[in-house]
Design an enzyme around this catalytic site. Sequence first.
Site, PDB file in Angstrom:
ATOM      1  N   GLU A  40      58.574  25.279  79.470  1.00 20.41           N
ATOM      2  CA  GLU A  40      59.510  26.321  79.042  1.00 20.41           C
ATOM      3  C   GLU A  40      58.966  27.711  79.358  1.00 20.41           C
ATOM      4  OE1 GLU A  40      62.482  25.999  78.389  1.00 20.41           O
ATOM      5  OE2 GLU A  40      62.655  23.875  77.897  1.00 20.41           O
ATOM      6  N   TYR A 121      64.093  31.198  71.525  1.00 22.20           N
ATOM      7  CA  TYR A 121      64.518  30.085  72.374  1.00 22.20           C
ATOM      8  C   TYR A 121      63.415  29.045  72.540  1.00 22.20           C
ATOM      9  CZ  TYR A 121      65.073  27.351  76.516  1.00 22.20           C
ATOM     10  OH  TYR A 121      65.091  26.287  77.369  1.00 22.20           O
ATOM     11  N   ASP A 139      69.583  29.305  75.551  1.00 20.37           N
ATOM     12  CA  ASP A 139      69.098  30.164  76.634  1.00 20.37           C
ATOM     13  C   ASP A 139      70.324  30.702  77.382  1.00 20.37           C
ATOM     14  OD1 ASP A 139      70.029  28.051  78.104  1.00 20.37           O
ATOM     15  OD2 ASP A 139      68.178  27.719  79.234  1.00 20.37           O
TER      16      ASP A 139
END
Length: 334
Positions: A40, A121, A139
């Site tokens: 991520e 997020y 996102d």
Amino acid sequence: MRATVADDLLGHYRTTARRLPWRAPPGAPRQDPYKVWLSEVMLQQTTVATVTPRFERFVERWPTVEALAAAPDEDILQEWAGLGYYARARNLIACARAVAARGGFPRTEAELRALPGLGLYTAAAIAAIAFGERAVVVDTNVARVVARLFALPGPAEGIREKAAAITPDAERAGDFAQAMMDLGATICRPRAPRCGECPVSAHCVAFALGTPEEFPARKAKAARPHRHGIAWWSERDGALWLVRRPPTGLLGGMAALPTGEWTDAVPDEARRAIAVVRHGFTHFSLDLHLVEADAPVGDGWWQPLERIDEAGLPTLFAACVAAVRSAGGLLRAA
Ligand code: SF4
């Protein structure tokens, strides 16, 4: 009972999930939080295609967060070279060390948020995918899908509430988050969404209105300022003079050519430029004028040009080397 967005989306995800090296197949046991976190962080503003081989190299070199935490900053920054946005690499190092110090990743979104560099997020994504929390993961891609599903006008208006409303139980929240990311990346694309192949078109208000691309409404983009800078090119016996940038600030801690300030006006020395490299940063664009220096500038080291790839130059300075190479002349064979 009428199928929900999650039912239809997860049915589709079971057979179409993208195979990614950080991802477990749909319905599999929870995923390694280290891999979820690392992927991520890498994927923030960098594409899946670019991240995939870099992720594989990272986890081969540092298979656990503890191994990463123990690595020298310079090795990590060098491995990060070319992925851009170097503040992320510095946060990555700080976060790995914080996690190792506390004996592993915390398991809840709220605790994850307290780690260095973890925004809403990323914390939600790790909580849902690695720990099965019913976290709401939004996102840019997911925000677009939600805006269209509910025909919401703007990115800020009600997206989180609506995303929360369609997020299923904790058991399915991780797969749901990944399925929404896939949907946004492959079907509900910013331009020309493929509504005919969409598993949730029956729930989609924008589709029913026939105007999916109008959601969310686009914001007018502020113009990015344009700056100029000088980079000094000093070459001797087949080696190039490099410096390490200060640990904080733009490209902090990275190997680089010596540079001056970035300014709005073209500096006088730019008249002697042997090449110019244009580069886009998030908040401004830059013309970097490469000027030959008679003597090395600043504290640094001679990097043999035949081993320039090992210096870990970020994209901007790697482009400088390529520009001088293609300009010919200066770059002498070792
Ligand atoms: Fe996006 Fe079209 Fe699916 Fe609606 S129907 S979610 S606009 S791809």
